[in-house]
Design an enzyme around this catalytic site. Sequence first.
Site, mmCIF file in Angstrom:
data_model
loop_
_atom_site.group_PDB
_atom_site.id
_atom_site.type_symbol
_atom_site.label_atom_id
_atom_site.label_comp_id
_atom_site.label_asym_id
_atom_site.label_seq_id
_atom_site.Cartn_x
_atom_site.Cartn_y
_atom_site.Cartn_z
ATOM 1 N N ARG A 104 84.976 38.428 -71.146
ATOM 2 C CA ARG A 104 83.837 38.896 -70.368
ATOM 3 C C ARG A 104 84.174 40.200 -69.639
ATOM 4 N NH1 ARG A 104 82.481 33.795 -66.798
ATOM 5 N NH2 ARG A 104 80.746 35.114 -66.116
ATOM 6 N N THR A 109 80.645 28.584 -71.004
ATOM 7 C CA THR A 109 81.126 28.958 -72.337
ATOM 8 C C THR A 109 81.299 27.688 -73.148
ATOM 9 O OG1 THR A 109 82.263 30.934 -71.523
ATOM 10 C CG2 THR A 109 82.997 30.039 -73.636
ATOM 11 N N LEU A 155 87.850 26.591 -70.745
ATOM 12 C CA LEU A 155 86.706 27.430 -71.040
ATOM 13 C C LEU A 155 85.840 27.463 -69.791
ATOM 14 C CD1 LEU A 155 85.641 26.167 -74.603
ATOM 15 C CD2 LEU A 155 87.016 28.183 -74.045
ATOM 16 N N ASP A 156 85.238 28.609 -69.505
ATOM 17 C CA ASP A 156 84.336 28.692 -68.355
ATOM 18 C C ASP A 156 83.230 27.648 -68.488
ATOM 19 O OD1 ASP A 156 85.816 30.859 -67.502
ATOM 20 O OD2 ASP A 156 84.428 32.347 -68.321
ATOM 21 N N LYS A 157 82.684 27.257 -67.373
ATOM 22 C CA LYS A 157 81.620 26.253 -67.360
ATOM 23 C C LYS A 157 80.532 26.569 -68.386
ATOM 24 C CE LYS A 157 77.830 24.515 -64.480
ATOM 25 N NZ LYS A 157 77.148 24.595 -63.164
#
Length: 342
Positions: A263, A153, A149-151
């Site tokens: 996104r 998110t 997961l993105d930082k």
Amino acid sequence: MGAPDSEDGQGLIVLEAGADAAGLRLDQWLAARMAPDFSRGRVQALIKQGAVRIGGNVADSAKRKLAAGERVEVALPEPEPADPQGEEIALDILYEDDALIVINKPAGLVVHPGAGNWTGTLVNALIHHCGESLSGIGGVKRPGIVHRLDKDTSGVMVVAKTDRAHRALSEAFADHGREGDLKRAYVALVWGIPSRAVGTIDAPLGRASDRVRRAVVPEHRDDARHAVTHFTVQERFGEDRKEFADAALVECRLETGRTHQIRVHMAHIGHPLVGDPDYGQAFRTKANRLPEPLREKVKAFPRQALHARLLEFRHPDTHMTIAFEAPMPSDMSELVQAFREF
């Protein structure tokens, strides 16, 4: 793992090549005999390290052809200490057993050490928390990251603790659930209200002008990767108040799992995520068209409004389908509530 002919309890596995092994490559035969605990790549690494003997002599090549009746010994080294080191970082653990751990990742936590984030990551936290229960991914005591997961998110993630779990889960995520039970659902707060309540975005993704960002690209480009996102509009905000900017709460289900997929896809159809610093810059002034105090809440929101709500997958050991959900974190739920009230 396929049952060894004998095992001395000190990490030495003894196997005997049967008639069906004659003429097979050593690495091919060993990988089949030691499946599912050891991949062919792991077997090749053991051979290269001199950990495999045939008839008492160190095997000099993974390509060596076997003869029927040969005795093969595999000395399993102790897993090496993890690098990076473990750090005591609080974790919201949803489930844990000998094979895997499921966590609710908070926004702001980087998953894996890298440039600019060598410490304070999820991997550091898991090494500290799991300790000796990590049996060794590729011969190293480290957690097996199978998806990210993105930082900024938040939400549900599964991490492997054993080589076998790592391979099985990696295959499931690489396959995107086409051959098994894998479901991923996210909730996103987006600018504008999609014209369709339910829709599918099928658009390949590739690198943008920099190394980090992604963009929808022509499918014939060398770096184009197939990407499909299904979305459902759950709530609409400001639909009847034309003087203000409107927004929507959307559930996104991934058919593929590309970097920044939700996104980029939502921005591609004209509905970037609220707070997205990379793909929503053109919509930053939308906040100026909101009433107070919502306007300031939106401007102060420090990240993309995206949360991994649901993760469902087949357990690599029990083969049972298990599912985990995590509610929206307080910062995002408070922002959504503020939109409901304006």
